[in-house]
Design a protein around this motif. Structure first.
Motif, PDB file in Angstrom:
ATOM      1  N   LEU A   8      -3.675  -0.795 -10.818  1.00 53.38           N
ATOM      2  CA  LEU A   8      -3.390  -0.479  -9.422  1.00 53.38           C
ATOM      3  C   LEU A   8      -4.562   0.237  -8.755  1.00 53.38           C
ATOM      4  CD1 LEU A   8      -1.331  -0.445  -7.109  1.00 53.38           C
ATOM      5  CD2 LEU A   8      -0.492   1.741  -7.984  1.00 53.38           C
ATOM      6  N   LYS A   9      -5.305   1.067  -9.512  1.00 59.29           N
ATOM      7  CA  LYS A   9      -6.401   1.822  -8.905  1.00 59.29           C
ATOM      8  C   LYS A   9      -7.477   0.903  -8.320  1.00 59.29           C
ATOM      9  CE  LYS A   9      -5.867   6.102 -11.565  1.00 59.29           C
ATOM     10  NZ  LYS A   9      -6.510   7.072 -12.488  1.00 59.29           N
ATOM     11  N   LYS A  10      -7.770  -0.207  -9.030  1.00 60.97           N
ATOM     12  CA  LYS A  10      -8.760  -1.155  -8.509  1.00 60.97           C
ATOM     13  C   LYS A  10      -8.278  -1.782  -7.199  1.00 60.97           C
ATOM     14  CE  LYS A  10     -10.747  -2.391 -13.015  1.00 60.97           C
ATOM     15  NZ  LYS A  10     -11.005  -3.496 -13.964  1.00 60.97           N
ATOM     16  N   ASN A  11      -7.033  -2.175  -7.186  1.00 60.11           N
ATOM     17  CA  ASN A  11      -6.474  -2.762  -5.963  1.00 60.11           C
ATOM     18  C   ASN A  11      -6.437  -1.744  -4.825  1.00 60.11           C
ATOM     19  OD1 ASN A  11      -5.960  -5.197  -7.329  1.00 60.11           O
ATOM     20  ND2 ASN A  11      -3.977  -4.451  -8.044  1.00 60.11           N
ATOM     21  N   GLU A  12      -6.134  -0.496  -5.182  1.00 62.47           N
ATOM     22  CA  GLU A  12      -6.062   0.560  -4.168  1.00 62.47           C
ATOM     23  C   GLU A  12      -7.417   0.795  -3.508  1.00 62.47           C
ATOM     24  OE1 GLU A  12      -4.717   5.253  -3.853  1.00 62.47           O
ATOM     25  OE2 GLU A  12      -4.370   4.109  -5.710  1.00 62.47           O
ATOM     26  N   LYS A  13      -8.491   0.745  -4.303  1.00 65.42           N
ATOM     27  CA  LYS A  13      -9.826   0.924  -3.742  1.00 65.42           C
ATOM     28  C   LYS A  13     -10.165  -0.192  -2.752  1.00 65.42           C
ATOM     29  CE  LYS A  13     -11.892   3.511  -7.579  1.00 65.42           C
ATOM     30  NZ  LYS A  13     -12.912   3.496  -8.651  1.00 65.42           N
ATOM     31  N   ARG A  14      -9.803  -1.419  -3.104  1.00 62.31           N
ATOM     32  CA  ARG A  14     -10.064  -2.547  -2.199  1.00 62.31           C
ATOM     33  C   ARG A  14      -9.256  -2.419  -0.909  1.00 62.31           C
ATOM     34  NH1 ARG A  14      -9.100  -8.048  -5.007  1.00 62.31           N
ATOM     35  NH2 ARG A  14      -9.885  -8.731  -2.976  1.00 62.31           N
ATOM     36  N   VAL A  15      -8.021  -1.985  -1.042  1.00 64.61           N
ATOM     37  CA  VAL A  15      -7.177  -1.800   0.143  1.00 64.61           C
ATOM     38  C   VAL A  15      -7.744  -0.711   1.040  1.00 64.61           C
ATOM     39  CG1 VAL A  15      -4.902  -1.038   0.944  1.00 64.61           C
ATOM     40  CG2 VAL A  15      -5.074  -2.672  -0.943  1.00 64.61           C
ATOM     41  N   GLU A  16      -8.169   0.395   0.443  1.00 70.21           N
ATOM     42  CA  GLU A  16      -8.738   1.486   1.237  1.00 70.21           C
ATOM     43  C   GLU A  16      -9.985   1.033   1.976  1.00 70.21           C
ATOM     44  OE1 GLU A  16      -7.573   4.407   1.912  1.00 70.21           O
ATOM     45  OE2 GLU A  16      -5.783   4.146   0.686  1.00 70.21           O
ATOM     46  N   ALA A  17     -10.817   0.198   1.335  1.00 62.47           N
ATOM     47  CA  ALA A  17     -12.026  -0.314   1.996  1.00 62.47           C
ATOM     48  C   ALA A  17     -11.657  -1.225   3.162  1.00 62.47           C
ATOM     49  CB  ALA A  17     -12.889  -1.060   0.981  1.00 62.47           C
TER      50      ALA A  17
END
Length: 494
Positions: A8-17
């Motif tokens: 989830l952390k990887k996906n969260e970083k992409r979403v935040e960007a």
């Protein structure tokens, strides 16, 4: 393969960007499951999802079930859609999921699950179903289209309750991603026509589509023609009637008007009310509409041609009356007409732009005051005021606003031609106009149908043209429908 990671952390970083500086997009972190050990991320537009714990919403139900599920059972149930929520969908690509979220849904990402889950919500705020304003309703439904494509397709589905009614959706616009839908009856429409429109929608790139009028402009086959090649309507019953004829309706988000194609010249002189009223009355009204269209185009030019070049065709008393009325007027007839026509165009535009009832007041009072003042000041003759007023009334009598606007534009060409060459110029202008109409097509259908080539449909179009026959005599659909599906009315055997 998708691009959504299991972590989830990887996906969260992409979403935040992606959502950087997007204050209206909420990213809500939660822990779900009975032991509250499974991390998830819920993404939604704030105004589209106002209450996450609404028990009667799909989102509220799903969150409630996730919170009561054993931690180790969450992922298997998600893969098997074991929660039984109907309004959900899964995406393998994050970009597709974010597009769905921006359309007004919620997006759920769960740690260990390599897919994004869309949960349907109430969507963006918008106007509800209201009363039709632009198209006056004499008889029939008062409902009008809204600014939501989903609601509009539902209004058509409400009238045609058949699974053969198809709704094909496609986002249009690189930044707006405006949802556009083609609505048609599968067994009536020519498949090639649907494919052609789909190709047209894919043949251009544009920043955004804020209204269906943008689609109309970029997909017109004859771009220079002033005549509309789509029929615009805000009434769902009108759209449903068109679909039952084998035509296609284009719906667009943010637009309370639908586009109907293919269309013909005669379509703009029909109204839905015509099919709910006595055929004698409808025939009389259609004759009036066609006469109004002729006068809206021709009357000022014909007046100039007769008074400037061919006064011998008028009775002597009328010639003397016109001559006395023009005493003291400093301008030639053509300048009088154009001056007053432009004044009325200004009044019309001012009335449209002014709010509420003030606009109607300006149009009526302004026309009376300017007309009377111009006559009193000897700038124009009383006869010109009558001619221009009759022309304006005639244009208002055309049921479709876009066709009325085309007639208003063409009128100036007829005026100029008649002012140079008299009756010969008037006839020449009409010759050019009819030649243009004869060449014009709307998605392969001749614009002057059923007045040309209607023998290929056994002259059925004439029964619903200027003269309307009783409903039980109009047994065949127009030429828009497939040849083998044109029978629409038959008596049952007793």
């Amino acid at each position: 393969m998708g691009d959504i990671a299991r972590e989830l952390k990887k996906n969260e970083k992409r979403v935040e960007a992606m959502c950087l500086d997007c204050a209206d997009i909420i990213r809500k972190k939660m822990k779900i499951g009975r032991q509250k050990k499974v991390d998830c991320l819920l993404i939604y537009v704030e105004s589209a999802v106002s209450n996450l714990i609404m028990e009667d919403s799909a989102l509220g139900k799903l969150i409630a079930q996730l919170e009561e599920t054993e931690d180790e059972k969450i992922l298997p149930m998600m893969r098997e859609n074991g929660f039984g929520i109907a309004d959900t969908a899964e995406f393998l690509n994050l970009a597709e999921g974010m597009s769905s979220m921006l359309a007004g849904n919620a997006l759920l990402l769960i740690d260990g699950y390599e897919r994004a889950v869309k949960i349907g919500t109430k969507g963006y705020p918008g106007l509800g179903v209201s009363k039709a304003e632009a198209e006056k309703v004499m008889r029939g439904s008062n409902e009008a289209f809204t600014e939501s494509e989903k609601t509009n397709s539902a209004l058509i589905r409400k009238r045609i309750r058949d699974t053969r009614l198809k709704v094909k959706e496609k986002p249009v616009g690189q930044h707006s991603h405006t949802m556009t839908a083609l609505v048609y009856l599968e067994d009536l429409v020519y498949p090639e026509m649907v494919q052609k429109m789909e190709h047209e929608l894919e043949s251009f790139e544009i920043d955004g589509v804020m209204d269906s009028g943008v689609i109309e402009q970029v997909t017109k086959e004859t771009w220079y023609s002033p005549f509309p090649q789509y029929q615009m309507t805000e009434r769902p019953d009108n759209a449903a009637l068109a679909i039952l004829e084998g035509r296609i309706v284009v719906l667009s988000d943010n637009s309370p008007q639908a586009l109907i194609f293919p269309t013909t010249y005669h379509s703009f002189f029909q109204t839905p009310d015509d099919y709910f009223r006595h055929f004698f009355l409808v025939t009389f009204l259609r004759l009036l509409r066609y006469a109004a269209a002729f006068l809206a185009i021709s009357l000022p030019g014909l007046y100039i041609a007769v008074t400037n070049f061919h006064t011998q065709i008028l009775p002597t008393n009328l010639i003397l009356s016109l001559s006395m009325a023009r005493e003291g007027v400093p301008f030639p007839g053509v300048v009088e007409v154009i001056l007053l026509e432009l004044s009325f165009e200004l009044l019309r535009e001012a009335g449209v732009r002014m709010p509420g009832q003030i606009g109607n007041t300006i149009g009526i009072v302004g026309g009376l005051i300017i007309g009377q003042a111009a006559v009193t000041a000897n700038l124009v003759s009383p006869m010109v005021v009558i001619v221009v007023a009759m022309t304006a009334l005639s244009s208002f009598s055309i049921p479709n606003e876009e066709m009325a606007e085309a007639c208003r534009l063409i009128k100036y060409g007829v005026i100029l031609s008649s002012s140079f060459f008299g009756i010969a110029g008037f006839v020449f202008a009409w010759f050019l106009l009819l030649s243009h109409l004869a060449r014009l097509k709307s998605f392969g259908i001749p614009y002057l149908m059923p007045f040309v080539s209607d023998e290929i449909n056994f002259m059925a179009g004439w029964k619903d043209s200027i003269v309307k026959f009783p409903t039980w005599m109009m047994k065949r659909r127009p030429i828009f429908a497939r040849r083998q599906e044109r029978i629409r009315f038959r008596w049952k055997e007793k």
